[in-house]
Design a protein around this motif. Structure first.
Motif, mmCIF file in Angstrom:
data_model
loop_
_atom_site.group_PDB
_atom_site.id
_atom_site.type_symbol
_atom_site.label_atom_id
_atom_site.label_comp_id
_atom_site.label_asym_id
_atom_site.label_seq_id
_atom_site.Cartn_x
_atom_site.Cartn_y
_atom_site.Cartn_z
ATOM 1 N N ILE A 19 -3.697 0.536 -3.228
ATOM 2 C CA ILE A 19 -3.372 -0.857 -2.911
ATOM 3 C C ILE A 19 -2.909 -1.566 -4.186
ATOM 4 C CG2 ILE A 19 -4.248 -3.041 -2.026
ATOM 5 C CD1 ILE A 19 -6.268 -1.427 -0.402
ATOM 6 N N TYR A 20 -1.754 -2.264 -4.076
ATOM 7 C CA TYR A 20 -1.149 -2.964 -5.201
ATOM 8 C C TYR A 20 -1.017 -4.446 -4.839
ATOM 9 C CZ TYR A 20 0.385 1.843 -6.091
ATOM 10 O OH TYR A 20 0.436 3.186 -6.277
ATOM 11 N N CYS A 21 -1.414 -5.339 -5.751
ATOM 12 C CA CYS A 21 -1.297 -6.784 -5.511
ATOM 13 C C CYS A 21 -0.715 -7.472 -6.748
ATOM 14 C CB CYS A 21 -2.655 -7.411 -5.169
ATOM 15 S SG CYS A 21 -3.331 -6.841 -3.592
ATOM 16 N N ASN A 26 -0.420 -2.809 -10.930
ATOM 17 C CA ASN A 26 0.403 -1.630 -10.662
ATOM 18 C C ASN A 26 -0.012 -0.419 -11.497
ATOM 19 O OD1 ASN A 26 1.767 -3.221 -8.923
ATOM 20 N ND2 ASN A 26 3.633 -3.421 -10.122
ATOM 21 N N LYS A 27 -0.483 -0.631 -12.717
ATOM 22 C CA LYS A 27 -0.894 0.494 -13.559
ATOM 23 C C LYS A 27 -2.278 1.011 -13.207
ATOM 24 C CE LYS A 27 1.948 -0.900 -17.523
ATOM 25 N NZ LYS A 27 1.958 -1.243 -18.965
ATOM 26 N N ASN A 28 -3.055 0.214 -12.497
ATOM 27 C CA ASN A 28 -4.406 0.634 -12.120
ATOM 28 C C ASN A 28 -4.671 0.169 -10.684
ATOM 29 O OD1 ASN A 28 -7.025 1.619 -12.274
ATOM 30 N ND2 ASN A 28 -7.830 -0.250 -13.206
ATOM 31 N N PRO A 29 -4.034 0.812 -9.680
ATOM 32 C CA PRO A 29 -4.176 0.349 -8.292
ATOM 33 C C PRO A 29 -5.597 0.551 -7.759
ATOM 34 C CG PRO A 29 -3.036 2.446 -8.365
ATOM 35 C CD PRO A 29 -3.173 2.007 -9.791
ATOM 36 N N TYR A 30 -5.914 -0.249 -6.741
ATOM 37 C CA TYR A 30 -7.209 -0.133 -6.045
ATOM 38 C C TYR A 30 -7.068 1.021 -5.046
ATOM 39 C CZ TYR A 30 -11.490 -1.743 -3.730
ATOM 40 O OH TYR A 30 -12.751 -1.839 -3.210
ATOM 41 N N SER A 45 -2.949 -4.875 7.844
ATOM 42 C CA SER A 45 -1.931 -4.122 8.566
ATOM 43 C C SER A 45 -2.621 -3.164 9.519
ATOM 44 C CB SER A 45 -1.043 -3.311 7.608
ATOM 45 O OG SER A 45 0.010 -4.081 7.117
ATOM 46 N N LYS A 46 -1.967 -2.859 10.652
ATOM 47 C CA LYS A 46 -2.455 -1.841 11.572
ATOM 48 C C LYS A 46 -1.819 -0.504 11.217
ATOM 49 C CE LYS A 46 -3.755 -4.492 15.666
ATOM 50 N NZ LYS A 46 -3.578 -4.667 17.122
ATOM 51 N N LEU A 47 -2.665 0.570 11.134
ATOM 52 C CA LEU A 47 -2.190 1.899 10.772
ATOM 53 C C LEU A 47 -2.521 2.875 11.892
ATOM 54 C CD1 LEU A 47 -3.330 2.085 7.042
ATOM 55 C CD2 LEU A 47 -1.155 1.282 7.952
ATOM 56 N N ALA A 48 -1.609 3.815 12.174
ATOM 57 C CA ALA A 48 -1.839 4.912 13.116
ATOM 58 C C ALA A 48 -1.465 6.203 12.409
ATOM 59 C CB ALA A 48 -1.021 4.715 14.380
ATOM 60 N N LEU A 49 -2.465 7.025 12.058
ATOM 61 C CA LEU A 49 -2.258 8.226 11.260
ATOM 62 C C LEU A 49 -2.698 9.462 12.039
ATOM 63 C CD1 LEU A 49 -3.720 6.888 7.896
ATOM 64 C CD2 LEU A 49 -1.338 6.869 8.615
ATOM 65 N N ASP A 50 -2.088 10.604 11.724
ATOM 66 C CA ASP A 50 -2.537 11.867 12.307
ATOM 67 C C ASP A 50 -3.898 12.234 11.731
ATOM 68 O OD1 ASP A 50 -0.190 12.064 13.742
ATOM 69 O OD2 ASP A 50 0.842 13.169 12.135
ATOM 70 N N ASN A 51 -4.578 13.168 12.391
ATOM 71 C CA ASN A 51 -5.866 13.633 11.878
ATOM 72 C C ASN A 51 -5.688 14.246 10.494
ATOM 73 O OD1 ASN A 51 -7.084 12.799 14.203
ATOM 74 N ND2 ASN A 51 -7.268 14.829 15.130
ATOM 75 N N GLY A 52 -6.614 13.940 9.598
ATOM 76 C CA GLY A 52 -6.555 14.474 8.246
ATOM 77 C C GLY A 52 -7.233 13.553 7.257
ATOM 78 N N ASN A 53 -7.161 13.934 5.941
ATOM 79 C CA ASN A 53 -7.757 13.152 4.861
ATOM 80 C C ASN A 53 -6.657 12.355 4.151
ATOM 81 O OD1 ASN A 53 -10.384 14.222 5.304
ATOM 82 N ND2 ASN A 53 -9.804 16.085 4.176
ATOM 83 N N TYR A 68 0.840 -1.199 0.000
ATOM 84 C CA TYR A 68 0.000 0.000 0.000
ATOM 85 C C TYR A 68 0.870 1.241 0.000
ATOM 86 C CZ TYR A 68 1.102 0.135 4.999
ATOM 87 O OH TYR A 68 1.750 0.178 6.183
ATOM 88 N N GLY A 69 0.314 2.332 -0.544
ATOM 89 C CA GLY A 69 0.945 3.642 -0.510
ATOM 90 C C GLY A 69 -0.062 4.665 -0.017
ATOM 91 N N ILE A 70 0.381 5.620 0.817
ATOM 92 C CA ILE A 70 -0.516 6.602 1.434
ATOM 93 C C ILE A 70 -0.234 7.973 0.844
ATOM 94 C CG2 ILE A 70 -1.222 7.682 3.601
ATOM 95 C CD1 ILE A 70 -0.354 5.137 5.017
ATOM 96 N N ASN A 71 -1.317 8.625 0.285
ATOM 97 C CA ASN A 71 -1.202 9.963 -0.320
ATOM 98 C C ASN A 71 -0.041 10.022 -1.310
ATOM 99 O OD1 ASN A 71 -3.344 10.731 1.188
ATOM 100 N ND2 ASN A 71 -2.234 12.079 2.577
ATOM 101 N N GLU A 72 -0.018 9.042 -2.236
ATOM 102 C CA GLU A 72 1.083 8.969 -3.193
ATOM 103 C C GLU A 72 0.959 10.036 -4.267
ATOM 104 O OE1 GLU A 72 2.602 4.459 -3.391
ATOM 105 O OE2 GLU A 72 0.820 4.913 -4.551
ATOM 106 N N LEU A 73 2.100 10.584 -4.676
ATOM 107 C CA LEU A 73 2.158 11.435 -5.852
ATOM 108 C C LEU A 73 2.242 10.547 -7.084
ATOM 109 C CD1 LEU A 73 4.708 14.101 -4.563
ATOM 110 C CD2 LEU A 73 2.218 14.322 -4.728
ATOM 111 N N PRO A 74 1.923 11.079 -8.271
ATOM 112 C CA PRO A 74 2.039 10.264 -9.496
ATOM 113 C C PRO A 74 3.460 9.715 -9.642
ATOM 114 C CG PRO A 74 0.829 12.275 -9.946
ATOM 115 C CD PRO A 74 1.361 12.421 -8.544
#
Length: 708
Positions: free
Chosen positions: A213-215, A224-228, A200-208, A176-182
């Protein structure tokens, strides 16, 4: 530890001496092969070359590549196996199992039909390496399908950490990637992945947040060219720091201790500790947990340590508790356990069994020998044989030396006329000081028949032309003519006659004393013409000689050398036992029909990876020369096998090699087991003993050597 290990150096020295002097009774693999057997082996080698080239080309094309290769397999193939990324084909060559192999530097798996005939073998490149044959999954080109994502996309996360989970329709590895740039790189794998459930367990700061997701499945199919893509909003109104409780110190030793505590909120773990200032050292764990445990190591024995503990939740709110102390234990002396007398129930062990003559004649003296070890102490030995090749006879028992755990048992016998053209049976029987007895298998030693005197013969000379072999195509340039002479007299002179078909005559004399059945050669510069004819005449003191029939050839084009150099000796080393730091000179003799050019020495300096030396050029115009290379045995080879070989080419860039050699560094000596046996090089000469079965290692071809 067995006592006989103390005599290892002595065993190695004796083993090296005996292997250079003695021939083992029975040799199973190194037998002469027929033309048909050599042809079958060449077909298997061609099969492996075609398959190996196709596997390497597909691997270079990357994951997801699928292709096929058309190959021909000869008959008499008994088994195919894959060991350590090496394909090993067992061929029944003249009734004897022979192994042909090819090594790869990438993972391989697969199988194919061992029946004779043409096969179309599928090949597929996956994330696990190269698959071929029945291992290839046909028709799977779709990426994994992602479903059942939790929490559902679009939800607001109010508690941390939260668990991100999903399913796939087949086994896959998901990241997985979070807030990825192109064009961003995938950030991390799921904590649990590889099957159809991923989380996976995630702990993130407040925000959007937007999470991609890549499989990818085992065949390289991926999204990879069309991630979920899913989105979440994190809004955790946490203003209360974690509450610490149940702080404990336990598992105290003279150099370590364990600190544990609990929190009412998911938080990380930090212990600060020291001898006088508890903040001198720290140990930290970033995992967000409720039950905390930190192991402190590297402490000083019999000292008082002070410490405190801190935990911070996902909102960054922290709580510290302390100060606490504990005392490390003094050094402990383990109790001395009296040694229990060992009951000896293990019989002696055989390491070597053979004779110094594998095909004796009547009245020859033959030495029979065997080497034995015991875990405590050897007792005595007895030799049994059939001196008349019919009835067994036992010699008297002979005692080993007192306290000996490893020694030779040997005896010398004369071969009687009763055994002419028959087989002698022999065996050794050995016991230890506890009476445990063992014996060798029965060794079989064939005896030559008694030679009848030959009747007197009339003088004769036979001359046979044996080359060139390609009738009708001889090329302009230097032609090498080969012939074979057999005679019961000393040959004084052989003359090569070369004549233009239309009458021009060129005669070359070649004066030499020729050994019977020796292969000779002559050369002559042939200029362009339509035809020429040639023959050879040989003379002795009493005979005019014998002339071969005339051979006619058409000269076309220019002469092309396609024959590579040949090694004319085994690889020699200047020391029979090598150790770390020794400077070893490796050398081998080469011969070429035209002119030698250069050679390359290749070896495993660290006993793991192959390394090629720079090319060394022979002197100009040499057809026979010695190649040598000096190297120092490195520390990484302590007790390991060192592999080495030479490559050489001629001035027409035809390459050849010596074949693979190996020797073990002497600080951890080997012992060869089995009975009876002998180790040999590829040319049939005795070489270095190696314990057990070694999987061959194939070195890389030096630059520019081509597909020789």
């Amino acid at each position: 530890m067995k006592k006989h290990q103390a005599a290892v150096e002595f065993i190695i020295i004796l083993s090296m001496i005996m292997i250079s002097l003695f021939v083992v009774l029975v040799v199973n693999d190194d037998v002469s092969t027929s033309v048909e057997g050599q042809h079958q082996r060449a077909q298997v080698e061609s099969f492996l070359d075609d398959l190996g080239t196709a596997l390497e080309q597909a691997y270079q094309s990357g994951v997801g590549t699928k292709t096929t290769v058309l190959v021909d397999l000869p008959n008499n193939v008994q088994e195919v196996s894959i060991q350590n990324n090496t394909i090993i084909i067992t061929l029944l060559q003249d009734g004897v199992p022979t192994h042909v192999y090819r090594n790869f530097d990438f993972p391989i798996s697969g199988s194919f039909d061992i029946n004779e005939g043409t096969q179309e073998i599928p090949i597929e490149i996956t994330s696990n390496g190269v698959s071929f044959g029945e291992e290839v999954t046909q028709g799977d080109t779709t990426p994994p399908v992602i479903s059942n994502v939790q929490p559902e996309p679009g939800q607001t996360i109010t508690e941390l950490p939260f668990t991100l989970s999903l399913n796939t329709d087949k086994n896959a590895v998901c990241s997985y990637g979070i807030n990825e740039l192109p064009g961003a790189v995938i950030s991390d794998n799921f904590s649990t992945t590889g099957g159809i459930s991923h989380w996976s367990k995630l702990a993130l700061d407040n925000g959007n947040y937007t999470i991609s997701i890549y499989c990818e499945d085992e065949h390289g199919n991926n999204n990879n060219k069309n991630p979920y893509t899913i989105s979440y909003t994190v809004n955790v109104s946490d203003v209360i720091p974690p509450f610490l409780s149940d702080i404990q110190i336990y598992g105290i030793t003279n150099d370590s201790a364990v600190v544990s505590w609990k929190t009412d909120d998911y938080a990380d773990s930090l212990v600060e500790y020291g001898l006088w200032n508890f903040q001198t050292y720290e140990k930290y764990d970033s995992d967000m947990v409720l039950n905390h445990e930190i192991i402190i190591t590297g402490l000083v024995e019999n000292k008082t340590y002070w410490f405190d503990v801190t935990s911070c939740n996902a909102a960054g709110l922290c709580t510290t508790a302390g100060t606490y102390n504990f005392e490390t234990l003094p050094p402990e002396t383990p109790p001395q356990i009296p040694e229990t007398p060992q009951e000896d129930i293990t019989p002696p062990e055989l390491w070597f069994f053979g004779a110094n003559n594998s095909y004796p004649k009547v009245n020859d003296s033959v030495q029979f020998f065997s080497y034995w070890t015991d875990d405590l102490e050897l007792g005595s030995w007895m030799f049994s044989w059939t001196p008349d090749c019919a009835n067994w006879q036992n010699d008297s028992w002979v005692a080993f030396g007192q306290g000996v755990t490893g020694d030779w048992a040997n005896t010398t016998k004369n071969i009687s006329e009763q055994c002419a053209n028959k087989t002698i049976s022999v065996k050794f029987r050995v016991n230890d000081s506890a009476g445990n007895t063992v014996e060798t298998v029965t060794g079989m030693l064939p005896v030559q028949p008694i030679e009848e005197p030959l009747p007197p013969q009339e003088p004769y000379i036979n001359v046979n032309l044996i080359r060139p072999e390609d009738m009708g195509e001889v090329y302009n340039g230097t032609i090498y003519f080969y012939y074979n002479v057999s005679s019961n007299e000393e040959i004084i002179n052989c003359t090569l006659f070369v004549r233009d078909f239309y009458g021009a005559f060129n005669e070359i004399d070649y004066d030499t004393s020729v050994e019977l059945d020796a292969e000779q050669n002559m050369s002559v510069e042939i200029q362009y013409s339509d035809y020429f004819r040639w023959w050879v005449t040989c003379y002795s003191n009493t005979m005019f000689g014998n002339t071969t029939e005339r051979y006619f050839y058409t000269i076309i084009g220019s002469f092309t050398d396609t024959t590579p150099p040949s090694p004319t000796s085994s690889i020699f080393i200047n020391d029979s036992s090598v150790s770390v730091g020794d400077s070893i000179n490796f050398s081998v003799n080469w011969s070429d029909n035209i002119e030698l050019d250069s050679y390359v020495f290749s070896w495993t300096p660290n006993c793991a990876n192959w390394q090629n030396d720079s090319a060394v050029y022979f002197a100009d115009g040499l057809q026979n020369a010695t190649a040598s290379s000096v190297h120092t045995i490195q520390a990484g080879c302590k007790g390991q096998y060192i592999y080495f070989m030479f490559f050489a080419n001629d001035t027409s860039n035809n390459w050849n090699d010596t074949g693979l050699y190996s020797i073990q560094e002497a600080s951890s000596p080997f012992i060869m087991k089995g009975s009876p046996f002998i180790m040999k090089n590829g040319d049939g000469s005795p070489f270095v003993l190696k314990k057990g079965t070694q999987t061959p290692i194939i070195p890389p071809c030096p630059p520019d050597c081509g597909n020789y």
